[in-house]
Design an enzyme around this catalytic site. Structure first.
Site, mmCIF file in Angstrom:
data_model
loop_
_atom_site.group_PDB
_atom_site.id
_atom_site.type_symbol
_atom_site.label_atom_id
_atom_site.label_comp_id
_atom_site.label_asym_id
_atom_site.label_seq_id
_atom_site.Cartn_x
_atom_site.Cartn_y
_atom_site.Cartn_z
ATOM 1 N N GLN A 1 -12.799 -10.798 3.461
ATOM 2 C CA GLN A 1 -11.726 -11.079 2.521
ATOM 3 C C GLN A 1 -10.423 -11.365 3.276
ATOM 4 O O GLN A 1 -10.069 -10.641 4.222
ATOM 5 C CB GLN A 1 -11.562 -9.875 1.574
ATOM 6 C CG GLN A 1 -10.616 -10.102 0.416
ATOM 7 C CD GLN A 1 -11.166 -11.075 -0.638
ATOM 8 O OE1 GLN A 1 -12.347 -11.399 -0.642
ATOM 9 N NE2 GLN A 1 -10.297 -11.544 -1.499
ATOM 10 N N ASP B 1 -18.581 -18.283 2.628
ATOM 11 C CA ASP B 1 -17.203 -18.735 2.386
ATOM 12 C C ASP B 1 -16.985 -20.146 2.961
ATOM 13 O O ASP B 1 -15.999 -20.798 2.637
ATOM 14 C CB ASP B 1 -16.227 -17.794 3.116
ATOM 15 C CG ASP B 1 -15.362 -16.986 2.176
ATOM 16 O OD1 ASP B 1 -15.255 -17.360 0.999
ATOM 17 O OD2 ASP B 1 -14.793 -15.979 2.645
ATOM 18 N N LYS C 1 -4.306 -3.958 19.061
ATOM 19 C CA LYS C 1 -4.811 -5.223 18.498
ATOM 20 C C LYS C 1 -6.273 -5.419 18.839
ATOM 21 O O LYS C 1 -7.103 -5.736 18.005
ATOM 22 C CB LYS C 1 -4.047 -6.409 19.105
ATOM 23 C CG LYS C 1 -2.678 -6.603 18.576
ATOM 24 C CD LYS C 1 -2.095 -7.829 19.234
ATOM 25 C CE LYS C 1 -0.607 -7.845 19.004
ATOM 26 N NZ LYS C 1 0.019 -8.989 19.641
HETATM 27 N N1 LUD Z 1 -10.767 -14.459 0.956
HETATM 28 C C1 LUD Z 1 -10.739 -15.573 -1.168
HETATM 29 N N2 LUD Z 1 -8.921 -14.247 -0.456
HETATM 30 C C2 LUD Z 1 -8.138 -14.556 -1.657
HETATM 31 N N3 LUD Z 1 -8.748 -15.113 -10.890
HETATM 32 C C3 LUD Z 1 -10.521 -15.600 -3.606
HETATM 33 C C4 LUD Z 1 -9.568 -15.550 -5.902
HETATM 34 C C5 LUD Z 1 -10.850 -15.166 -7.910
HETATM 35 N N4 LUD Z 1 -12.546 -14.758 2.395
HETATM 36 C C6 LUD Z 1 -11.948 -15.015 1.226
HETATM 37 O O1 LUD Z 1 -11.717 -15.375 -3.882
HETATM 38 O O2 LUD Z 1 -12.509 -17.054 -1.610
HETATM 39 C C7 LUD Z 1 -11.972 -16.206 -0.856
HETATM 40 N N5 LUD Z 1 -12.543 -15.898 0.363
HETATM 41 N N6 LUD Z 1 -10.069 -15.778 -2.360
HETATM 42 N N7 LUD Z 1 -9.480 -15.703 -4.491
HETATM 43 C C8 LUD Z 1 -8.241 -15.902 -3.793
HETATM 44 C C9 LUD Z 1 -8.603 -15.843 -2.328
HETATM 45 C C10 LUD Z 1 -10.149 -14.723 -0.221
HETATM 46 C C11 LUD Z 1 -8.434 -15.623 -6.688
HETATM 47 C C12 LUD Z 1 -8.519 -15.453 -8.069
HETATM 48 C C13 LUD Z 1 -9.725 -15.228 -8.686
HETATM 49 C C14 LUD Z 1 -10.781 -15.337 -6.545
HETATM 50 C C15 LUD Z 1 -9.835 -15.021 -10.170
HETATM 51 O O3 LUD Z 1 -10.920 -14.790 -10.674
HETATM 52 C C16 LUD Z 1 -8.727 -14.921 -12.328
HETATM 53 C C17 LUD Z 1 -8.360 -16.230 -13.019
HETATM 54 O O4 LUD Z 1 -7.770 -17.119 -12.369
HETATM 55 O O5 LUD Z 1 -8.642 -16.320 -14.216
HETATM 56 C C18 LUD Z 1 -7.724 -13.812 -12.685
HETATM 57 C C19 LUD Z 1 -6.319 -14.105 -12.210
HETATM 58 C C20 LUD Z 1 -5.365 -12.937 -12.485
HETATM 59 O O6 LUD Z 1 -4.793 -12.411 -11.499
HETATM 60 O O7 LUD Z 1 -5.206 -12.570 -13.635
#
Ligand code: LUD
Ligand code: NAP
Length: 304
Positions: A102, A127, A76
């Site tokens: 992420q 973020d 860890k």
């Molecule tokens: N981690 C995020 N993890 C996941 N969907 C995103 C997300 C774009 N550190 C950090 O960006 O802000 C983050 N910071 N996250 N997420 C989820 C989360 C992270 C989710 C969906 C989309 C970013 C996106 O563009 C499209 C839409 O809704 O039209 C496509 C959806 C599909 O799967 O078809």
């Protein structure tokens, strides 16, 4: 990374599509995010002409569950140390203005997410997940922090409706650090009266029915029934859920946390999934990165 995104920008006509009869107006995240990216493209061009060669830069750190990397990560502590080491080196790199890790962290050995998000320099935390930025937001110091991208995108979509937030009753479903909690703070400091619901909230339908503005980030496919929604409400759906669908080649499709078809009958405005909040999250990440680069230039003008 940012420049490759800004290359493909085109100006969208409008953020909203016109509605017919009593059906809700659809707030398009695809169109609104294009507008945001177009604005950012202009800002980046300005920076580039004023400070020749300068370009805003973002690093996305992924902790992956890949066999090859797992070979090196045996404990860890070692896993966390490797991630921390990467974060420190990006923190010190003057040519990088934004750093996100992420989530969720995909590691065989569990890593303390809080430890990792707090290791990112608050100046590069685009973020908005470090406790410094989250603390400023929770106290209403909105001009002096990075606002998490998904809630920031939701606010932009609400702005597109022309509905003012001040004095409204807003209901948020979810209290996560990335969606629900900062959404609560943003609505509050934009002068809404806010109710935040979570898995222990009794009688969710009753809470939802009071919302002039409803933002849902629960991660439960189509959990919010249209029958709960107040007539004319603004409904913002952050949910991204993959459900089985045999009619699709992939065998699945994406739905939100709101039952779209029924909510569209009651709401005044509604975001679709996909094409709603998701694309706005990406656009706001670009916005925070450009903002971070601008702050960097302000501080380092003489050195450039
Ligand atoms: N981690 C995020 N993890 C996941 N969907 C995103 C997300 C774009 N550190 C950090 O960006 O802000 C983050 N910071 N996250 N997420 C989820 C989360 C992270 C989710 C969906 C989309 C970013 C996106 O563009 C499209 C839409 O809704 O039209 C496509 C959806 C599909 O799967 O078809
Ligand atoms: P999360 O960390 O799992 O948090 C979910 C929140 O919803 C928690 O606060 C949980 O309550 C609450 N909740 C769960 N079930 C509930 C129920 N039945 N009734 C009321 N509240 C309930 O998820 P997240 O990261 O915030 O993400 C939420 C959703 O947004 C997911 O679908 C995710 O994929 C999506 N998302 C989308 C974007 C985007 O850009 N569009 C970005 C991030 C996330 P407790 O606190 O009591 O557990």
């Amino acid at each position: 990374m940012l420049s490759s995104v800004t290359h493909s920008l085109r100006l969208g006509a409008s953020g909203c599509q016109g509605s017919m009869r009593s059906m809700a107006t659809v707030i398009s995240g695809n169109k609104t995010s294009k507008l945001v990216r177009e604005r950012l493209k202009n800002e980046v061009e300005k920076m580039r002409s004023q400070f020749s060669g300068f370009r805003p830069s973002l690093v996305v750190l992924q902790v992956g569950d890949r066999d090859d990397s797992n070979l090196y990560i045996s404990t860890k502590l070692k896993a966390a140390a490797e991630v921390l080491h990467s974060i420190m080196s990006v923190n010190e790199n003057l040519s990088v203005h934004g750093l996100i890790v992420q989530l969720p962290l995909d590691s065989v050995n569990p890593i303390n997410t809080e430890l990792i998000t707090n290791a990112v320099s608050p100046d590069k935390d685009v973020d908005g997940l470090s406790c410094i930025n989250a603390g400023k937001l929770s106290r209403g110091d909105l001009g002096d922090c990075f606002i998490p991208c998904t809630p920031n995108g939701c606010m932009e979509l609400i702005r597109q409706t022309g509905v003012s937030v001040a004095g409204k009753h807003a209901v948020v479903i979810g209290r996560s650090k990335i969606v629900g909690a900062p959404m609560h703070d943003l609505l509050l400091w934009n002068h809404a009266t806010v109710t935040t619901c979570h898995s222990k909230t009794p009688d969710l339908p009753e809470q939802v029915s009071r919302a002039d503005i409803l933002v849902v980030g629960a991660g439960r496919a189509e959990m919010v029934s249209g029958q709960w929604v107040k007539d004319g409400a603004v409904v913002i759906d952050c949910g991204i859920n993959h459900v089985p669908d045999e009619t699709k080649a992939s065998g699945k499709r994406v739905v939100g946390d709101v039952h779209y078809a029924s909510a569209k009958q009651r709401a005044g405005f509604i975001t679709p999934v996909p094409g709603g909040v998701g694309p706005m999250t990406v656009a706001m990440l670009m916005e925070n990165t450009v903002q971070s680069a601008q702050r960097f230039l302000l501080k380092n003008q003489s050195r450039w």
